[in-house]
Design a protein around this motif. Structure first.
Motif, PDB file in Angstrom:
ATOM      1  N   MET A 182      54.379   9.777 -60.680  1.00  0.00           N
ATOM      2  CA  MET A 182      53.421   9.482 -61.892  1.00  0.00           C
ATOM      3  C   MET A 182      53.130   8.051 -61.975  1.00  0.00           C
ATOM      4  O   MET A 182      51.914   7.703 -61.876  1.00  0.00           O
ATOM      5  CB  MET A 182      53.857  10.070 -62.858  1.00  0.00           C
ATOM      6  CG  MET A 182      53.759  11.616 -63.250  1.00  0.00           C
ATOM      7  SD  MET A 182      54.047  12.042 -64.713  1.00  0.00           S
ATOM      8  CE  MET A 182      55.939  12.264 -64.864  1.00  0.00           C
ATOM      9  N   GLY A 187      49.571   6.419 -60.940  1.00  0.00           N
ATOM     10  CA  GLY A 187      48.692   5.715 -61.769  1.00  0.00           C
ATOM     11  C   GLY A 187      48.236   4.355 -61.162  1.00  0.00           C
ATOM     12  O   GLY A 187      47.026   3.973 -61.415  1.00  0.00           O
ATOM     13  N   GLU A 188      49.043   3.858 -60.508  1.00  0.00           N
ATOM     14  CA  GLU A 188      48.767   2.571 -59.946  1.00  0.00           C
ATOM     15  C   GLU A 188      47.555   2.733 -58.812  1.00  0.00           C
ATOM     16  O   GLU A 188      46.728   1.877 -58.628  1.00  0.00           O
ATOM     17  CB  GLU A 188      50.059   1.967 -59.046  1.00  0.00           C
ATOM     18  CG  GLU A 188      50.928   1.390 -60.244  1.00  0.00           C
ATOM     19  CD  GLU A 188      50.450   0.296 -61.093  1.00  0.00           C
ATOM     20  OE1 GLU A 188      50.007  -0.513 -60.505  1.00  0.00           O
ATOM     21  OE2 GLU A 188      50.707   0.674 -62.190  1.00  0.00           O
ATOM     22  N   LEU A 193      45.294   5.035 -59.245  1.00  0.00           N
ATOM     23  CA  LEU A 193      43.979   5.181 -59.813  1.00  0.00           C
ATOM     24  C   LEU A 193      43.512   3.865 -60.192  1.00  0.00           C
ATOM     25  O   LEU A 193      42.413   3.610 -60.499  1.00  0.00           O
ATOM     26  CB  LEU A 193      44.443   6.033 -60.848  1.00  0.00           C
ATOM     27  CG  LEU A 193      42.927   6.491 -61.921  1.00  0.00           C
ATOM     28  CD1 LEU A 193      42.052   6.914 -61.287  1.00  0.00           C
ATOM     29  CD2 LEU A 193      43.505   7.291 -63.110  1.00  0.00           C
ATOM     30  N   ALA A 194      44.287   2.995 -60.627  1.00  0.00           N
ATOM     31  CA  ALA A 194      44.177   1.641 -61.273  1.00  0.00           C
ATOM     32  C   ALA A 194      43.368   0.833 -59.887  1.00  0.00           C
ATOM     33  O   ALA A 194      42.417   0.246 -59.909  1.00  0.00           O
ATOM     34  CB  ALA A 194      45.222   0.989 -61.599  1.00  0.00           C
ATOM     35  N   SER A 226      45.756  -0.970 -64.852  1.00  0.00           N
ATOM     36  CA  SER A 226      47.127  -0.792 -64.551  1.00  0.00           C
ATOM     37  C   SER A 226      47.818  -0.669 -65.786  1.00  0.00           C
ATOM     38  O   SER A 226      48.662   0.619 -66.085  1.00  0.00           O
ATOM     39  CB  SER A 226      48.137  -1.668 -63.743  1.00  0.00           C
ATOM     40  OG  SER A 226      49.270  -1.395 -63.627  1.00  0.00           O
ATOM     41  N   ILE A 281      46.633   2.729 -68.150  1.00  0.00           N
ATOM     42  CA  ILE A 281      46.937   3.696 -67.215  1.00  0.00           C
ATOM     43  C   ILE A 281      48.470   4.036 -67.542  1.00  0.00           C
ATOM     44  O   ILE A 281      48.814   5.425 -67.916  1.00  0.00           O
ATOM     45  CB  ILE A 281      46.619   3.753 -66.053  1.00  0.00           C
ATOM     46  CG1 ILE A 281      44.766   3.640 -65.696  1.00  0.00           C
ATOM     47  CG2 ILE A 281      46.937   4.999 -65.211  1.00  0.00           C
ATOM     48  CD1 ILE A 281      44.678   3.504 -64.231  1.00  0.00           C
ATOM     49  N   GLN A 282      49.306   3.150 -67.214  1.00  0.00           N
ATOM     50  CA  GLN A 282      50.757   3.522 -67.355  1.00  0.00           C
ATOM     51  C   GLN A 282      50.943   3.884 -69.084  1.00  0.00           C
ATOM     52  O   GLN A 282      51.934   4.631 -69.227  1.00  0.00           O
ATOM     53  CB  GLN A 282      51.371   2.465 -66.976  1.00  0.00           C
ATOM     54  CG  GLN A 282      51.218   2.085 -65.438  1.00  0.00           C
ATOM     55  CD  GLN A 282      51.630   3.174 -64.634  1.00  0.00           C
ATOM     56  OE1 GLN A 282      52.490   4.020 -65.121  1.00  0.00           O
ATOM     57  NE2 GLN A 282      51.030   3.200 -63.335  1.00  0.00           N
ATOM     58  N   MET A 307      49.861   7.399 -69.497  1.00  0.00           N
ATOM     59  CA  MET A 307      50.932   8.350 -69.095  1.00  0.00           C
ATOM     60  C   MET A 307      52.200   8.135 -69.852  1.00  0.00           C
ATOM     61  O   MET A 307      52.771   9.420 -69.920  1.00  0.00           O
ATOM     62  CB  MET A 307      51.188   8.028 -67.633  1.00  0.00           C
ATOM     63  CG  MET A 307      50.020   7.990 -66.601  1.00  0.00           C
ATOM     64  SD  MET A 307      50.142   7.443 -64.980  1.00  0.00           S
ATOM     65  CE  MET A 307      51.463   8.914 -64.329  1.00  0.00           C
ATOM     66  N   THR A 324      44.454   8.805 -74.046  1.00  0.00           N
ATOM     67  CA  THR A 324      43.324   7.996 -73.502  1.00  0.00           C
ATOM     68  C   THR A 324      42.384   7.426 -74.510  1.00  0.00           C
ATOM     69  O   THR A 324      42.109   6.343 -74.648  1.00  0.00           O
ATOM     70  CB  THR A 324      42.384   8.744 -72.693  1.00  0.00           C
ATOM     71  OG1 THR A 324      43.319   9.171 -71.421  1.00  0.00           O
ATOM     72  CG2 THR A 324      41.377   7.701 -72.101  1.00  0.00           C
ATOM     73  N   VAL A 331      39.356  10.695 -67.010  1.00  0.00           N
ATOM     74  CA  VAL A 331      40.460  11.479 -67.105  1.00  0.00           C
ATOM     75  C   VAL A 331      40.212  13.086 -67.081  1.00  0.00           C
ATOM     76  O   VAL A 331      41.189  13.672 -66.471  1.00  0.00           O
ATOM     77  CB  VAL A 331      40.996  11.149 -68.612  1.00  0.00           C
ATOM     78  CG1 VAL A 331      42.022  12.227 -68.995  1.00  0.00           C
ATOM     79  CG2 VAL A 331      41.411   9.834 -68.710  1.00  0.00           C
TER      80      VAL A 331
END
Length: 341
Positions: A23, A27-28, A30-31, A52, A55-56, A59, A93, A126
């Motif tokens: 995960m 996430g990284e 996606l960033a 980053s 997003i982290q 999550m 989000t 998202v």
């Protein structure tokens, strides 16, 4: 025996290290995609860093929320859990965007279109990513359930093969005992009743202590048949570890030690059953002497060994194992069980 209970819950996989790492990596990724695809007047590396972190945090908050709701979620169908996770992802989000607005509205330039437009874009991203993840999860879950059903069918097939396998040998022992020492038939019948009860109960899980008790019953029957040719040594801890095993998963290994070891030697030999513990693992070791080179020993079909290996791996979700080796003139079967099984 059914597979481990954890295989029936999609929530349990979220708390494993490899799942969390994946995960984080996703996430990284996606960033990186968002940083490269978005037009920005600021330094792109700085923009990536902000994405980053955001997003982290989303999550992390989602994982914490799912963990906090794990008990009520455990009563929902897996597909329903996935939809709840998507809703939590959206909510977190918005929460993260709101926190960022409070902390950064006076620090940097206003995003193009304002914060409302940014929140709408984030919501769209998202939703798109979440719906793709939802579709992937549903496909994965169907494949996982199919694999579990196939494994269950394999376990039932192995169980149906091993049941007559050891009952046939036990009955032969009883026949030989009735002819030679009828006064000990009562002891045989009591031990035999325990073995029949375990074999006919079907696939299930029992404590390691109860499984070793079944192995002891089997060895008592074989001791009546072999007499002085068979000696048994037990090395057990004062308090037996509280782990479970599939019923009749260790007894077949003991039976193999008799059939392919002691029985093949004119003078017989010693079977040793030892239980030890290491940090996080319980180890059961069964050893027997090897037949002499050139003897007419039967290698067998490895039904008992294969059944024990498959069933223990299924119970422990692949963390347990059954391994064999030859060392010091003895055959060694080693069962490793993770603590908490």
């Amino acid at each position: 025996m059914p597979a481990n209970e954890s295989t029936n819950s999609p929530l349990d996989t979220l708390w494993r290290v490899h799942a969390i790492l994946w995960m984080v990596v996703a996430g990284e990724g996606l960033a990186v995609v968002l940083a490269l695809a978005t037009e920005t007047s600021s330094d792109r590396l700085t923009y990536f860093g902000r994405l980053s972190v955001a997003i982290q945090w989303v999550m992390l908050l989602t994982l914490v929320a799912i963990y906090a709701l794990r008990k009520p979620l455990s009563r929902i169908r897996p597909q329903g859990v996935a939809y709840v996770a998507l809703c939590l992802l959206l909510i977190n989000t918005w929460v993260t965007a709101g926190i960022a607005w409070l902390l950064m509205r006076d620090v940097g330039p206003m995003p193009a279109g304002g914060w409302q437009a940014l929140v709408l874009r984030l919501t769209g991203i998202v939703l798109a990513v979440g719906l793709l993840g939802l579709a992937a999860f549903q496909n994965h879950w169907r494949a996982r359930q199919a694999a579990v059903q196939a494994k269950q069918a394999q376990l039932e097939s192995l169980h149906s093969r091993i049941r007559p396998h050891f009952l046939f040998n036990t009955l032969n022992t009883g026949v030989a005992l009735v002819r030679r020492r009828p006064e000990e038939v009562e002891r045989l019948l009591l031990d035999l009743a325990d073995l029949f009860r375990a074999a006919l109960a079907g696939p299930r899980q029992i404590s390691l202590e109860d499984e070793l008790a079944l192995a002891r019953r089997y060895l008592e029957i074989e001791a009546l048949r072999f007499g002085d040719r068979l000696s048994v040594r037990w090395e057990l801890p004062g308090v037996m570890p509280a782990v479970t095993v599939p019923a009749l998963s260790i007894q077949p290994l003991v039976e193999n030690a008799i059939r392919h070891g002691v029985e093949q030697l004119p003078a017989g030999g010693e079977v040793e059953i030892a239980v030890s513990t290491t940090p996080g693992t319980v180890v059961v070791r069964i050893t027997n002497p090897l037949p002499h080179p050139g003897s007419h020993s039967h290698p067998g079909h490895r039904v008992g060994l294969n059944a024990s290996q498959v069933r223990i791996e299924a119970l422990t979700d692949g963390r347990g194992s059954v391994q064999t080796q030859v060392a010091g003139g003895r055959y060694i079967a080693t069962v490793r069980l993770p603590v908490g099984t």
